[in-house]
Write a protein that holds these residues in place. Structure first.
Motif, PDB file in Angstrom:
ATOM      1  N   UNK A 108       0.810  -1.216   0.000  1.00 57.93           N
ATOM      2  CA  UNK A 108       0.000   0.000   0.000  1.00 57.93           C
ATOM      3  C   UNK A 108       0.845   1.268   0.000  1.00 57.93           C
ATOM      4  N   UNK A 109       0.400   2.244  -0.779  1.00 57.62           N
ATOM      5  CA  UNK A 109       1.121   3.509  -0.910  1.00 57.62           C
ATOM      6  C   UNK A 109       0.236   4.666  -0.489  1.00 57.62           C
ATOM      7  N   UNK A 110       0.771   5.589   0.296  1.00 60.41           N
ATOM      8  CA  UNK A 110       0.031   6.808   0.603  1.00 60.41           C
ATOM      9  C   UNK A 110       0.289   7.807  -0.525  1.00 60.41           C
ATOM     10  N   UNK A 111      -0.755   8.069  -1.341  1.00 61.16           N
ATOM     11  CA  UNK A 111      -0.597   8.966  -2.499  1.00 61.16           C
ATOM     12  C   UNK A 111      -0.739  10.428  -2.095  1.00 61.16           C
ATOM     13  N   UNK A 112      -1.553  10.699  -1.070  1.00 62.28           N
ATOM     14  CA  UNK A 112      -1.760  12.083  -0.621  1.00 62.28           C
ATOM     15  C   UNK A 112      -1.858  12.067   0.905  1.00 62.28           C
ATOM     16  N   UNK A 113      -1.121  12.960   1.559  1.00 64.24           N
ATOM     17  CA  UNK A 113      -1.197  13.071   3.021  1.00 64.24           C
ATOM     18  C   UNK A 113      -2.483  13.790   3.400  1.00 64.24           C
ATOM     19  N   UNK A 114      -3.007  13.483   4.586  1.00 68.93           N
ATOM     20  CA  UNK A 114      -4.244  14.128   5.035  1.00 68.93           C
ATOM     21  C   UNK A 114      -4.409  13.969   6.530  1.00 68.93           C
ATOM     22  N   UNK A 129      -5.594  23.649  13.912  1.00 70.51           N
ATOM     23  CA  UNK A 129      -6.098  24.973  13.550  1.00 70.51           C
ATOM     24  C   UNK A 129      -5.478  25.439  12.231  1.00 70.51           C
ATOM     25  N   UNK A 130      -4.199  25.165  12.057  1.00 68.31           N
ATOM     26  CA  UNK A 130      -3.491  25.543  10.818  1.00 68.31           C
ATOM     27  C   UNK A 130      -4.179  24.879   9.613  1.00 68.31           C
ATOM     28  N   UNK A 164       4.258  31.549   4.270  1.00 64.48           N
ATOM     29  CA  UNK A 164       3.686  30.447   5.037  1.00 64.48           C
ATOM     30  C   UNK A 164       4.799  29.674   5.717  1.00 64.48           C
ATOM     31  N   UNK A 165       4.660  29.524   7.034  1.00 63.69           N
ATOM     32  CA  UNK A 165       5.651  28.752   7.785  1.00 63.69           C
ATOM     33  C   UNK A 165       5.356  27.263   7.620  1.00 63.69           C
ATOM     34  N   UNK A 166       6.391  26.497   7.232  1.00 67.86           N
ATOM     35  CA  UNK A 166       6.224  25.057   7.051  1.00 67.86           C
ATOM     36  C   UNK A 166       6.279  24.353   8.411  1.00 67.86           C
ATOM     37  N   UNK A 167       5.280  23.550   8.757  1.00 67.82           N
ATOM     38  CA  UNK A 167       5.362  22.791  10.006  1.00 67.82           C
ATOM     39  C   UNK A 167       6.270  21.570   9.827  1.00 67.82           C
ATOM     40  N   UNK A 168       6.710  20.939  10.916  1.00 69.33           N
ATOM     41  CA  UNK A 168       7.564  19.757  10.792  1.00 69.33           C
ATOM     42  C   UNK A 168       6.838  18.630  10.048  1.00 69.33           C
ATOM     43  N   UNK A 169       7.617  17.806   9.320  1.00 69.93           N
ATOM     44  CA  UNK A 169       7.031  16.757   8.481  1.00 69.93           C
ATOM     45  C   UNK A 169       6.653  15.529   9.306  1.00 69.93           C
ATOM     46  N   UNK A 170       5.714  15.694  10.201  1.00 73.08           N
ATOM     47  CA  UNK A 170       5.189  14.542  10.934  1.00 73.08           C
ATOM     48  C   UNK A 170       3.739  14.820  11.330  1.00 73.08           C
ATOM     49  N   UNK A 202       2.601  16.880   7.983  1.00 68.96           N
ATOM     50  CA  UNK A 202       2.951  16.357   6.660  1.00 68.96           C
ATOM     51  C   UNK A 202       1.950  16.823   5.587  1.00 68.96           C
ATOM     52  N   UNK A 203       0.660  16.800   5.940  1.00 72.16           N
ATOM     53  CA  UNK A 203      -0.379  17.215   4.978  1.00 72.16           C
ATOM     54  C   UNK A 203      -0.325  18.726   4.749  1.00 72.16           C
ATOM     55  N   UNK A 204      -0.101  19.485   5.821  1.00 69.85           N
ATOM     56  CA  UNK A 204      -0.045  20.948   5.681  1.00 69.85           C
ATOM     57  C   UNK A 204       1.147  21.327   4.799  1.00 69.85           C
ATOM     58  N   UNK A 205       2.306  20.703   5.062  1.00 73.29           N
ATOM     59  CA  UNK A 205       3.514  20.960   4.243  1.00 73.29           C
ATOM     60  C   UNK A 205       3.263  20.675   2.775  1.00 73.29           C
ATOM     61  N   UNK A 206       2.599  19.537   2.530  1.00 77.68           N
ATOM     62  CA  UNK A 206       2.309  19.127   1.154  1.00 77.68           C
ATOM     63  C   UNK A 206       1.470  20.194   0.440  1.00 77.68           C
ATOM     64  N   UNK A 207       0.400  20.666   1.093  1.00 77.84           N
ATOM     65  CA  UNK A 207      -0.469  21.658   0.450  1.00 77.84           C
ATOM     66  C   UNK A 207       0.280  22.979   0.245  1.00 77.84           C
TER      67      UNK A 207
END
Ligand code: TXA
Ligand code: MG
Length: 316
Positions: free
Chosen positions: A184-190, A271-272, A293-299, A303-308
Protein backbone atom coordinates in the motif's frame (compact mmCIF):
# COMPACT_ATOMS: atom_id res chain seq x y z
CA UNK A 1 -28.23 27.98 -14.32
CA UNK A 2 -29.70 29.12 -10.99
CA UNK A 3 -27.91 27.56 -8.01
CA UNK A 4 -30.31 26.59 -5.22
CA UNK A 5 -29.07 26.78 -1.62
CA UNK A 6 -30.72 24.30 0.71
CA UNK A 7 -30.29 23.12 4.30
CA UNK A 8 -32.08 19.83 3.59
CA UNK A 9 -29.99 16.73 2.79
CA UNK A 10 -33.19 15.11 1.49
CA UNK A 11 -33.89 17.94 -0.98
CA UNK A 12 -30.22 17.99 -2.06
CA UNK A 13 -30.32 14.23 -2.70
CA UNK A 14 -33.55 14.55 -4.72
CA UNK A 15 -31.84 17.10 -7.00
CA UNK A 16 -28.81 14.81 -7.42
CA UNK A 17 -31.13 11.87 -8.17
CA UNK A 18 -32.55 13.92 -11.09
CA UNK A 19 -29.10 13.84 -12.70
CA UNK A 20 -27.89 17.23 -11.48
CA UNK A 21 -24.80 18.50 -9.66
CA UNK A 22 -24.92 19.20 -5.91
CA UNK A 23 -22.18 20.51 -3.61
CA UNK A 24 -22.23 19.09 -0.07
CA UNK A 25 -20.22 19.45 3.16
CA UNK A 26 -17.84 16.81 4.46
CA UNK A 27 -15.47 16.90 7.43
CA UNK A 28 -12.47 17.45 5.08
CA UNK A 29 -13.65 19.96 2.45
CA UNK A 30 -16.87 20.51 0.46
CA UNK A 31 -17.44 18.10 -2.46
CA UNK A 32 -19.18 18.67 -5.81
CA UNK A 33 -21.32 15.58 -6.33
CA UNK A 34 -22.82 13.77 -9.33
CA UNK A 35 -24.48 10.36 -9.43
CA UNK A 36 -22.04 7.85 -10.95
CA UNK A 37 -24.83 6.59 -13.24
CA UNK A 38 -25.48 10.06 -14.72
CA UNK A 39 -23.09 10.82 -17.61
CA UNK A 40 -24.59 14.32 -17.98
CA UNK A 41 -24.03 15.24 -14.32
CA UNK A 42 -20.48 13.81 -14.42
CA UNK A 43 -19.68 15.93 -17.48
CA UNK A 44 -21.20 18.95 -15.69
CA UNK A 45 -18.81 18.43 -12.73
CA UNK A 46 -15.76 18.60 -15.02
CA UNK A 47 -17.23 21.62 -16.83
CA UNK A 48 -18.19 23.58 -13.68
CA UNK A 49 -14.75 23.08 -12.12
CA UNK A 50 -12.78 23.53 -15.33
CA UNK A 51 -11.21 20.18 -14.46
CA UNK A 52 -9.03 18.24 -16.93
CA UNK A 53 -10.79 15.06 -18.07
CA UNK A 54 -7.84 12.80 -17.19
CA UNK A 55 -8.17 13.49 -13.46
CA UNK A 56 -10.33 10.80 -11.78
CA UNK A 57 -13.06 11.53 -9.20
CA UNK A 58 -13.43 10.02 -5.72
CA UNK A 59 -16.63 7.99 -5.23
CA UNK A 60 -18.48 8.67 -1.97
CA UNK A 61 -20.64 6.12 -0.15
CA UNK A 62 -22.98 6.62 2.82
CA UNK A 63 -21.93 3.51 4.75
CA UNK A 64 -19.02 1.03 4.52
CA UNK A 65 -21.57 -1.70 3.62
CA UNK A 66 -21.91 -0.10 0.15
CA UNK A 67 -18.25 -0.82 -0.68
CA UNK A 68 -18.99 -3.98 -2.76
CA UNK A 69 -21.07 -1.80 -5.13
CA UNK A 70 -18.02 0.23 -6.15
CA UNK A 71 -14.96 -1.97 -5.45
CA UNK A 72 -14.57 -5.46 -6.90
CA UNK A 73 -12.01 -6.69 -4.36
CA UNK A 74 -10.42 -5.66 -1.05
CA UNK A 75 -6.89 -6.72 -0.14
CA UNK A 76 -6.34 -7.80 3.51
CA UNK A 77 -4.64 -4.42 4.12
CA UNK A 78 -7.64 -2.58 2.64
CA UNK A 79 -9.97 -4.58 4.93
CA UNK A 80 -7.96 -3.47 7.97
CA UNK A 81 -8.01 0.19 6.88
CA UNK A 82 -11.77 0.13 6.22
CA UNK A 83 -12.45 -1.39 9.65
CA UNK A 84 -10.34 1.24 11.41
CA UNK A 85 -10.93 4.43 9.37
CA UNK A 86 -14.34 4.23 7.59
CA UNK A 87 -16.29 6.45 7.97
CA UNK A 88 -13.66 9.21 8.07
CA UNK A 89 -11.12 11.33 6.17
CA UNK A 90 -9.52 8.42 4.25
CA UNK A 91 -9.84 7.55 0.55
CA UNK A 92 -8.80 4.07 -0.60
CA UNK A 93 -7.84 3.31 -4.20
CA UNK A 94 -9.27 -0.14 -5.02
CA UNK A 95 -10.06 -2.23 -8.12
CA UNK A 96 -13.29 -0.76 -9.51
CA UNK A 97 -16.55 -2.66 -9.89
CA UNK A 98 -18.44 -2.76 -13.19
CA UNK A 99 -20.97 -0.26 -11.75
CA UNK A 100 -18.31 2.49 -11.76
CA UNK A 101 -18.01 4.01 -15.26
CA UNK A 102 -14.68 5.02 -16.80
CA UNK A 103 -15.95 8.62 -16.92
CA UNK A 104 -15.49 8.62 -13.12
CA UNK A 105 -12.07 6.94 -13.05
CA UNK A 106 -10.66 8.74 -16.14
CA UNK A 107 -10.19 5.38 -17.83
CA UNK A 108 -8.47 3.65 -14.88
CA UNK A 109 -9.50 0.20 -13.63
CA UNK A 110 -9.15 1.48 -10.08
CA UNK A 111 -11.46 3.76 -8.09
CA UNK A 112 -10.92 6.07 -5.13
CA UNK A 113 -13.57 5.39 -2.47
CA UNK A 114 -14.44 7.47 0.57
CA UNK A 115 -17.13 7.24 3.27
CA UNK A 116 -17.36 10.67 4.98
CA UNK A 117 -18.07 10.87 8.72
CA UNK A 118 -19.95 14.21 8.46
CA UNK A 119 -23.60 13.81 9.65
CA UNK A 120 -25.17 15.91 6.82
CA UNK A 121 -23.01 14.15 4.22
CA UNK A 122 -24.13 10.81 5.65
CA UNK A 123 -27.82 11.84 5.51
CA UNK A 124 -27.39 13.15 1.96
CA UNK A 125 -25.51 10.09 0.64
CA UNK A 126 -28.05 7.74 2.28
CA UNK A 127 -30.83 9.41 0.23
CA UNK A 128 -28.87 9.28 -3.06
CA UNK A 129 -29.86 6.28 -5.20
CA UNK A 130 -26.37 5.70 -6.49
CA UNK A 131 -22.84 6.29 -5.14
CA UNK A 132 -21.71 9.91 -5.62
CA UNK A 133 -18.59 10.95 -7.52
CA UNK A 134 -17.25 14.16 -6.00
CA UNK A 135 -14.09 16.19 -6.41
CA UNK A 136 -13.49 19.14 -4.09
CA UNK A 137 -16.06 21.89 -4.79
CA UNK A 138 -13.70 24.61 -6.07
CA UNK A 139 -12.64 25.87 -9.49
CA UNK A 140 -9.75 23.67 -10.64
CA UNK A 141 -6.40 24.83 -9.26
CA UNK A 142 -7.94 27.07 -6.55
CA UNK A 143 -7.83 26.36 -2.80
CA UNK A 144 -10.48 23.79 -1.84
CA UNK A 145 -13.72 25.19 -0.41
CA UNK A 146 -14.08 24.76 3.36
CA UNK A 147 -17.36 26.70 3.67
CA UNK A 148 -20.56 26.90 1.65
CA UNK A 149 -19.78 30.56 0.94
CA UNK A 150 -16.48 29.56 -0.70
CA UNK A 151 -18.37 27.03 -2.87
CA UNK A 152 -20.84 29.77 -3.77
CA UNK A 153 -18.01 32.17 -4.72
CA UNK A 154 -16.41 29.66 -7.10
CA UNK A 155 -19.41 27.82 -8.54
CA UNK A 156 -22.58 29.97 -8.28
CA UNK A 157 -24.51 29.67 -11.56
CA UNK A 158 -22.48 26.62 -12.64
CA UNK A 159 -24.05 23.93 -10.42
CA UNK A 160 -27.65 22.99 -9.54
CA UNK A 161 -27.49 23.20 -5.73
CA UNK A 162 -25.43 23.66 -2.59
CA UNK A 163 -26.27 21.73 0.57
CA UNK A 164 -25.43 24.38 3.14
CA UNK A 165 -23.50 23.06 6.14
CA UNK A 166 -20.93 24.12 8.68
CA UNK A 167 -17.31 25.12 8.09
CA UNK A 168 -15.27 21.97 7.41
CA UNK A 169 -13.86 20.57 10.67
CA UNK A 170 -10.56 19.38 9.15
CA UNK A 171 -10.08 21.82 6.25
CA UNK A 172 -7.69 19.67 4.15
CA UNK A 173 -8.63 16.88 1.73
CA UNK A 174 -8.66 13.21 2.71
CA UNK A 175 -5.57 11.01 2.95
CA UNK A 176 -5.37 8.75 -0.14
CA UNK A 177 -3.96 5.21 0.10
CA UNK A 178 -3.55 3.07 -3.02
CA UNK A 179 -4.26 -0.57 -2.09
CA UNK A 180 -3.97 -2.01 -5.61
CA UNK A 181 -0.20 -2.53 -5.85
CA UNK A 182 2.20 -5.02 -4.23
CA UNK A 183 2.26 -2.86 -1.08
CA UNK A 184 0.00 0.00 0.00
CA UNK A 185 1.12 3.51 -0.91
CA UNK A 186 0.03 6.81 0.60
CA UNK A 187 -0.60 8.97 -2.50
CA UNK A 188 -1.76 12.08 -0.62
CA UNK A 189 -1.20 13.07 3.02
CA UNK A 190 -4.24 14.13 5.03
CA UNK A 191 -5.89 14.11 8.44
CA UNK A 192 -5.38 10.35 8.83
CA UNK A 193 -1.64 10.55 9.42
CA UNK A 194 1.08 8.22 8.10
CA UNK A 195 1.81 7.25 11.70
CA UNK A 196 -1.85 6.27 12.27
CA UNK A 197 -1.92 4.29 9.02
CA UNK A 198 1.32 2.46 9.83
CA UNK A 199 -0.02 1.54 13.27
CA UNK A 200 -2.63 -0.56 11.41
CA UNK A 201 -0.65 -1.54 8.27
CA UNK A 202 3.12 -1.13 8.93
CA UNK A 203 4.08 -1.63 5.24
CA UNK A 204 2.41 1.62 4.04
CA UNK A 205 4.92 4.09 2.53
CA UNK A 206 4.47 7.58 1.08
CA UNK A 207 4.43 7.38 -2.74
CA UNK A 208 7.27 9.89 -3.07
CA UNK A 209 9.66 7.59 -1.21
CA UNK A 210 9.38 4.72 -3.72
CA UNK A 211 11.37 4.24 -6.93
CA UNK A 212 10.38 6.78 -9.59
CA UNK A 213 8.69 4.44 -12.06
CA UNK A 214 7.39 1.96 -9.50
CA UNK A 215 4.28 3.73 -8.29
CA UNK A 216 1.23 4.85 -10.27
CA UNK A 217 0.89 8.38 -8.82
CA UNK A 218 -2.46 10.02 -8.29
CA UNK A 219 -3.14 11.56 -11.73
CA UNK A 220 -4.45 14.78 -10.18
CA UNK A 221 -1.25 15.50 -8.33
CA UNK A 222 0.55 16.62 -11.48
CA UNK A 223 -1.70 19.68 -11.83
CA UNK A 224 -1.19 23.02 -10.02
CA UNK A 225 -3.19 23.04 -6.82
CA UNK A 226 -4.56 25.04 -3.92
CA UNK A 227 -3.27 28.32 -5.36
CA UNK A 228 -4.62 31.69 -4.29
CA UNK A 229 -4.11 34.60 -6.69
CA UNK A 230 -1.36 35.91 -4.40
CA UNK A 231 2.16 34.48 -4.67
CA UNK A 232 2.81 31.83 -1.97
CA UNK A 233 6.28 31.72 -0.40
CA UNK A 234 7.21 29.06 2.16
CA UNK A 235 9.80 29.23 4.92
CA UNK A 236 10.97 26.89 7.66
CA UNK A 237 10.31 27.78 11.29
CA UNK A 238 12.84 30.28 12.62
CA UNK A 239 13.82 31.44 9.11
CA UNK A 240 12.56 34.92 8.38
CA UNK A 241 11.93 36.11 4.81
CA UNK A 242 14.43 38.86 3.96
CA UNK A 243 12.58 41.89 2.53
CA UNK A 244 8.80 41.90 3.05
CA UNK A 245 6.97 43.75 0.26
CA UNK A 246 3.88 45.75 1.24
CA UNK A 247 0.49 43.99 0.97
CA UNK A 248 1.99 40.78 2.38
CA UNK A 249 0.33 38.23 4.63
CA UNK A 250 1.67 35.43 6.82
CA UNK A 251 0.28 32.22 8.33
CA UNK A 252 2.07 29.90 10.73
CA UNK A 253 2.66 28.65 14.25
CA UNK A 254 5.66 30.74 15.31
CA UNK A 255 6.20 34.49 15.14
CA UNK A 256 5.10 36.59 12.13
CA UNK A 257 7.96 38.41 10.36
CA UNK A 258 8.12 42.18 10.94
CA UNK A 259 6.22 44.29 8.37
CA UNK A 260 3.40 41.83 7.64
CA UNK A 261 0.05 43.51 6.85
CA UNK A 262 -2.18 40.51 7.66
CA UNK A 263 -1.10 37.68 9.99
CA UNK A 264 -2.82 34.46 11.04
CA UNK A 265 -1.17 32.91 14.04
CA UNK A 266 -2.33 29.33 14.65
CA UNK A 267 -1.86 27.61 17.99
CA UNK A 268 -2.17 23.98 16.81
CA UNK A 269 -1.63 21.98 13.62
CA UNK A 270 -5.36 21.25 13.60
CA UNK A 271 -6.10 24.97 13.55
CA UNK A 272 -3.49 25.54 10.82
CA UNK A 273 -5.10 22.85 8.64
CA UNK A 274 -8.62 24.16 9.27
CA UNK A 275 -7.75 27.81 8.55
CA UNK A 276 -5.29 27.50 5.64
CA UNK A 277 -7.58 27.49 2.59
CA UNK A 278 -10.00 30.05 4.01
CA UNK A 279 -7.01 32.30 4.82
CA UNK A 280 -5.80 31.99 1.21
CA UNK A 281 -9.25 33.04 -0.03
CA UNK A 282 -9.43 35.90 2.51
CA UNK A 283 -6.01 37.15 1.32
CA UNK A 284 -7.33 37.29 -2.26
CA UNK A 285 -10.32 39.36 -1.12
CA UNK A 286 -7.93 41.75 0.66
CA UNK A 287 -5.77 42.11 -2.49
CA UNK A 288 -2.73 40.62 -0.75
CA UNK A 289 0.16 40.13 -3.23
CA UNK A 290 2.41 37.70 -1.32
CA UNK A 291 1.53 35.13 1.37
CA UNK A 292 4.39 33.85 3.52
CA UNK A 293 3.69 30.45 5.04
CA UNK A 294 5.65 28.75 7.78
CA UNK A 295 6.22 25.06 7.05
CA UNK A 296 5.36 22.79 10.01
CA UNK A 297 7.56 19.76 10.79
CA UNK A 298 7.03 16.76 8.48
CA UNK A 299 5.19 14.54 10.93
CA UNK A 300 1.56 13.91 11.93
CA UNK A 301 -0.84 16.43 10.42
CA UNK A 302 2.19 18.63 9.63
CA UNK A 303 2.95 16.36 6.66
CA UNK A 304 -0.38 17.21 4.98
CA UNK A 305 -0.04 20.95 5.68
CA UNK A 306 3.51 20.96 4.24
CA UNK A 307 2.31 19.13 1.15
CA UNK A 308 -0.47 21.66 0.45
CA UNK A 309 1.84 24.63 1.12
CA UNK A 310 4.56 23.30 -1.18
CA UNK A 311 2.02 22.67 -3.94
CA UNK A 312 0.42 26.10 -3.51
CA UNK A 313 3.91 27.64 -3.73
CA UNK A 314 4.76 25.55 -6.82
CA UNK A 315 7.75 24.03 -4.95
CA UNK A 316 7.09 20.62 -6.53
O1 TXA B 1 -11.42 15.03 1.11
C1 TXA B 1 -11.50 14.73 -0.09
O2 TXA B 1 -10.89 13.78 -0.59
C2 TXA B 1 -12.43 15.60 -0.96
C3 TXA B 1 -13.86 15.39 -0.45
C4 TXA B 1 -14.87 16.10 -1.30
O3 TXA B 1 -14.14 14.02 -0.38
N1 TXA B 1 -12.30 15.27 -2.34
C5 TXA B 1 -11.20 15.58 -3.08
O4 TXA B 1 -11.32 15.28 -4.43
O5 TXA B 1 -10.21 16.10 -2.61
P1 TXA B 1 -10.32 15.86 -5.54
O6 TXA B 1 -10.92 15.44 -6.83
O7 TXA B 1 -10.09 17.29 -5.33
O8 TXA B 1 -9.00 15.05 -5.33
C6 TXA B 1 -9.01 13.66 -5.61
C7 TXA B 1 -7.63 13.15 -5.86
C8 TXA B 1 -7.06 13.59 -7.19
O9 TXA B 1 -5.70 13.94 -7.02
C9 TXA B 1 -7.21 12.35 -8.07
O10 TXA B 1 -6.23 12.26 -9.05
C10 TXA B 1 -7.06 11.24 -7.03
O11 TXA B 1 -7.73 11.72 -5.91
N2 TXA B 1 -7.70 9.98 -7.46
C11 TXA B 1 -9.03 9.75 -7.66
N3 TXA B 1 -9.22 8.49 -8.11
C12 TXA B 1 -8.00 7.91 -8.19
C13 TXA B 1 -7.52 6.63 -8.62
N4 TXA B 1 -8.35 5.69 -9.05
N5 TXA B 1 -6.20 6.38 -8.56
C14 TXA B 1 -5.35 7.34 -8.12
N6 TXA B 1 -5.73 8.57 -7.72
C15 TXA B 1 -7.04 8.86 -7.77
MG1 MG C 1 -9.36 19.13 -5.43
Amino acid sequence: MKTLITDSPLEAAAILNEGKTVAFPTETVYGLGAAIDSPEALAEVFRAKGRPGDNPLIVHIGTPEELPRVASKLSPEAELLVTRFFPGPLTLVLPKSSEVPYAVTAGLDTVGVRCPAHPAAHEFLKCCHSPVAAPSANRSGRPSATSWEAVHNDLDGKIAAILRGNTSRIGLESTIVDCTGPRPLMLRAGAVTLEELQAIVPSITPAGETQKNEAPKSPGLKYPHYAPRARVVTHERGESPAAIPSASAWIGLGTPPVGIALAKLCTTHEEYARELFSFFRHCDQEAIQTIYCELPPEKGLGRAIRDRLNRAAGNH
